[in-house]
Write a protein that holds these residues in place. Structure first.
Motif, PDB file in Angstrom:
ATOM      1  N   ARG A   1       4.735  19.350   4.033  1.00 32.89           N
ATOM      2  CA  ARG A   1       3.319  19.291   4.065  1.00 32.89           C
ATOM      3  C   ARG A   1       2.939  17.577   3.823  1.00 32.89           C
ATOM      4  N   SER A   2       3.568  17.095   2.697  1.00 31.60           N
ATOM      5  CA  SER A   2       3.047  15.794   2.408  1.00 31.60           C
ATOM      6  C   SER A   2       3.370  14.822   3.545  1.00 31.60           C
ATOM      7  N   LEU A   3       4.790  14.868   4.098  1.00 30.75           N
ATOM      8  CA  LEU A   3       4.974  14.030   5.064  1.00 30.75           C
ATOM      9  C   LEU A   3       4.347  14.203   6.493  1.00 30.75           C
ATOM     10  N   ALA A   4       4.122  15.561   6.724  1.00 26.35           N
ATOM     11  CA  ALA A   4       3.301  15.653   7.938  1.00 26.35           C
ATOM     12  C   ALA A   4       1.860  14.940   7.907  1.00 26.35           C
ATOM     13  N   THR A   5       1.189  15.427   6.548  1.00 26.57           N
ATOM     14  CA  THR A   5       0.062  14.601   6.500  1.00 26.57           C
ATOM     15  C   THR A   5      -0.068  13.209   6.617  1.00 26.57           C
ATOM     16  N   LEU A   6       0.728  12.659   5.899  1.00 23.59           N
ATOM     17  CA  LEU A   6       1.095  11.359   5.964  1.00 23.59           C
ATOM     18  C   LEU A   6       1.217  10.624   7.399  1.00 23.59           C
ATOM     19  N   ALA A   7       1.938  11.288   8.133  1.00 26.50           N
ATOM     20  CA  ALA A   7       2.313  11.098   9.481  1.00 26.50           C
ATOM     21  C   ALA A   7       1.121  11.045  10.305  1.00 26.50           C
ATOM     22  N   TYR A   8       0.238  12.318  10.301  1.00 23.85           N
ATOM     23  CA  TYR A   8      -0.897  12.350  11.196  1.00 23.85           C
ATOM     24  C   TYR A   8      -2.106  11.348  10.651  1.00 23.85           C
ATOM     25  N   GLU A   9      -2.146  10.857   9.359  1.00 25.19           N
ATOM     26  CA  GLU A   9      -3.015  10.199   8.935  1.00 25.19           C
ATOM     27  C   GLU A   9      -2.981   8.780   9.647  1.00 25.19           C
ATOM     28  N   GLY A  10      -1.797   8.365   9.854  1.00 24.68           N
ATOM     29  CA  GLY A  10      -1.669   7.404  10.981  1.00 24.68           C
ATOM     30  C   GLY A  10      -1.246   6.050  10.901  1.00 24.68           C
ATOM     31  N   ARG A  11      -1.668   5.382   9.422  1.00 24.12           N
ATOM     32  CA  ARG A  11      -1.507   4.234   9.089  1.00 24.12           C
ATOM     33  C   ARG A  11      -0.052   3.816   8.794  1.00 24.12           C
ATOM     34  N   ARG A  12       0.809   4.646   8.671  1.00 25.27           N
ATOM     35  CA  ARG A  12       2.255   4.473   8.682  1.00 25.27           C
ATOM     36  C   ARG A  12       2.923   5.372   9.694  1.00 25.27           C
ATOM     37  N   ARG A  13       2.640   5.972  10.681  1.00 27.23           N
ATOM     38  CA  ARG A  13       3.111   7.145  11.302  1.00 27.23           C
ATOM     39  C   ARG A  13       4.338   6.781  11.798  1.00 27.23           C
ATOM     40  N   ALA A  14       4.809   5.597  12.132  1.00 31.32           N
ATOM     41  CA  ALA A  14       6.338   5.621  12.658  1.00 31.32           C
ATOM     42  C   ALA A  14       7.136   5.932  11.232  1.00 31.32           C
ATOM     43  N   LEU A  15       7.092   5.513  10.171  1.00 23.51           N
ATOM     44  CA  LEU A  15       7.758   5.733   9.121  1.00 23.51           C
ATOM     45  C   LEU A  15       7.732   7.152   8.776  1.00 23.51           C
ATOM     46  N   PHE A  16       6.512   7.860   8.641  1.00 20.38           N
ATOM     47  CA  PHE A  16       6.530   9.468   8.177  1.00 20.38           C
ATOM     48  C   PHE A  16       6.808  10.248   9.140  1.00 20.38           C
TER      49      PHE A  16
ATOM     50  N   LEU B   1      -4.052   9.779  -2.634  1.00 17.35           N
ATOM     51  CA  LEU B   1      -3.085   9.133  -3.456  1.00 17.35           C
ATOM     52  C   LEU B   1      -2.450   8.079  -2.786  1.00 17.35           C
ATOM     53  N   ASP B   2      -2.176   7.976  -1.476  1.00 12.62           N
ATOM     54  CA  ASP B   2      -1.569   7.065  -0.722  1.00 12.62           C
ATOM     55  C   ASP B   2      -2.589   5.649  -0.609  1.00 12.62           C
ATOM     56  N   ARG B   3      -3.779   5.901  -0.223  1.00 12.63           N
ATOM     57  CA  ARG B   3      -4.808   4.928  -0.213  1.00 12.63           C
ATOM     58  C   ARG B   3      -5.239   4.277  -1.844  1.00 12.63           C
ATOM     59  N   ALA B   4      -4.818   5.046  -2.673  1.00  6.33           N
ATOM     60  CA  ALA B   4      -5.239   4.249  -4.040  1.00  6.33           C
ATOM     61  C   ALA B   4      -4.041   3.421  -4.705  1.00  6.33           C
ATOM     62  N   GLN B   5      -2.770   3.451  -3.757  1.00  8.07           N
ATOM     63  CA  GLN B   5      -1.724   2.586  -4.101  1.00  8.07           C
ATOM     64  C   GLN B   5      -2.053   1.053  -4.230  1.00  8.07           C
ATOM     65  N   PRO B   6      -1.712   0.484  -5.242  1.00 16.78           N
ATOM     66  CA  PRO B   6      -2.211  -1.089  -5.139  1.00 16.78           C
ATOM     67  C   PRO B   6      -1.604  -1.695  -4.279  1.00 16.78           C
ATOM     68  N   GLY B   7      -2.237  -2.530  -3.446  1.00 18.39           N
ATOM     69  CA  GLY B   7      -1.789  -3.509  -2.558  1.00 18.39           C
ATOM     70  C   GLY B   7      -1.351  -4.750  -3.227  1.00 18.39           C
ATOM     71  N   SER B   8      -0.646  -5.656  -2.293  1.00 18.62           N
ATOM     72  CA  SER B   8      -0.616  -7.079  -2.899  1.00 18.62           C
ATOM     73  C   SER B   8      -1.884  -7.752  -3.021  1.00 18.62           C
ATOM     74  N   SER B   9      -1.900  -8.180  -4.393  1.00 16.92           N
ATOM     75  CA  SER B   9      -3.219  -9.021  -4.596  1.00 16.92           C
ATOM     76  C   SER B   9      -2.841 -10.689  -4.699  1.00 16.92           C
ATOM     77  N   PRO B  10      -3.837 -11.360  -4.421  1.00 11.82           N
ATOM     78  CA  PRO B  10      -3.682 -12.828  -4.379  1.00 11.82           C
ATOM     79  C   PRO B  10      -3.575 -13.282  -6.095  1.00 11.82           C
ATOM     80  N   GLY B  11      -3.030 -14.312  -6.352  1.00  7.58           N
ATOM     81  CA  GLY B  11      -2.918 -14.688  -7.703  1.00  7.58           C
ATOM     82  C   GLY B  11      -1.556 -14.526  -8.331  1.00  7.58           C
ATOM     83  N   ALA B  12      -1.410 -14.996  -9.405  1.00 11.80           N
ATOM     84  CA  ALA B  12      -0.069 -14.796 -10.117  1.00 11.80           C
ATOM     85  C   ALA B  12       0.128 -13.269 -10.585  1.00 11.80           C
ATOM     86  N   PRO B  13       1.489 -12.807 -10.502  1.00 15.30           N
ATOM     87  CA  PRO B  13       1.649 -11.480 -10.816  1.00 15.30           C
ATOM     88  C   PRO B  13       1.668 -11.223 -12.271  1.00 15.30           C
TER      89      PRO B  13
END
Length: 346
Positions: free
Chosen positions: A151-166, A74-86
């Protein structure tokens, strides 16, 4: 820089040899994303103890946890910032607000009139804004999430992309347990937000309030606690009583937008703030032919925002709009909450 140079000197052959000579446990960890999860929890336990969290709270949060691959997906499926007009704001507003949310908001403010009026008087935050946040975040309590927060926070922290936050939020969840928040109550979104206002644990620790005087800041079930906590968040973020979030406006056909473009980069959410103009008093905007369509004092500082481009939806935004952005740093989020609040109050 010396460390970086050493990394660059490592050849592909050397890396391949290192992988071939790695122990079986290390190779298993590379193929199984959850292989080191329990070891990571031990590391977090030590960090939590170092921050004064009791062993009882650590055990209550971390015992029995397992890695949740769905949360990572679910985290990886979040839309990132895309180029062009919103996309157009108008279509976003219709999709995310709509008549049902407006009507339910009006009913919610009417049925909680005494409570919201009391909290508005106490915190200086308009009750329409409090109800609008509740409506936008959880559809007035209908959608609060049923993921296990630990469980969610521990998983997201362990996954590591935003470890400091989670990781920080996971330890904050343990501190909530030390404050007496029941483990069974710790349910929310897959990303770790919870309750009617969808606070993260660190936000709960900082601004959650007991609005009904029972000694428990229960933002999951108590409307008084929910409203008081949202109001306290806004007051803590710098809401100025008596000042609107902004007003609709009109601009003259010949307004030179290059002369009012923002040339400063915000230290936070720069892409959001870069779409706003320079700051001017409302009187200065009037002198340029920009006419407010609502009540706003001439001495109020405001910035011009046209979400769908020049002439397509025009707003003068005050510092209170920036407070809404602190809740969620998205122009479309903040503007939709602000407009919902105005509709609720009609």
């Amino acid at each position: 820089m010396k460390f970086l140079r050493k990394i660059r000197l490592a050849s592909p052959l050397a890396v391949g040899v290192a992988l071939l000579s790695a122990p079986p446990a290390q190779l298993a960890a590379q193929s199984d994303p959850a292989a080191g999860f329990q070891g990571y929890l031990q590391l977090v336990s030590a960090k939590a103890r170092g921050e004064g969290v009791s062993q009882q709270a650590i055990d209550s949060i971390l015992s029995g946890l397992s890695y949740n691959p769905r949360v990572v997906s679910l985290d990886r499926a979040q839309p990132g910032s895309s180029p062009g007009a919103p996309p157009p704001f108008s279509s976003y507003y219709v999709k995310h607000i709509g008549a049902e949310r407006i009507n339910l908001g009006r009913a919610a403010m009417a049925s909680n009139a005494e409570l919201t009026s009391r909290i508005e008087a106490q915190y200086g935050v308009p009750r329409k804004m409090i109800v609008a946040i509740w409506g936008k975040e959880t559809f007035y309590g209908r959608i609060k999430g049923d993921f296990d927060l630990a469980r969610s926070l521990a998983t997201l922290a362990y996954e590591g992309r935003r470890r400091a936050l989670f990781e920080g939020e996971l330890i904050a969840l343990m501190k909530m347990a030390d404050r007496g928040v029941p483990r069974a109550r710790m349910l929310g979104s897959w990303a770790g937000a919870f309750g009617n206002p969808q606070f993260l644990p660190s936000v709960y620790l900082r601004v959650a309030r007991d609005g009904d005087g029972d000694g428990d800041a229960d933002i999951w079930n108590s409307r008084a606690d929910t409203f008081a906590s949202i109001a306290n968040y806004f007051r803590d973020a710098g809401w100025r009583p008596g000042e609107p979030w902004g007003v609709r406006a009109s601009t003259p056909a010949g307004l030179n937008r290059s002369l009012i473009a923002n040339r400063l980069e915000s230290p936070s959410c720069p892409a959001v703030h870069n779409r706003h103009s320079v700051w001017k008093t409302v009187a200065e905007w009037r002198a340029l032919g920009v006419v407010p369509q609502g009540a706003i004092a001439d001495q109020t500082m405001a910035t011009l925002f046209e979400p769908d481009g020049p002439g397509n939806g025009i707003y003068l935004l005050t510092g209170n709009y920036r407070v809404i952005l602190q809740y969620n740093c998205s122009n479309y989020y903040a503007l939709s909450v602000a407009l919902l609040a105005d509709e609720i109050a009609r």
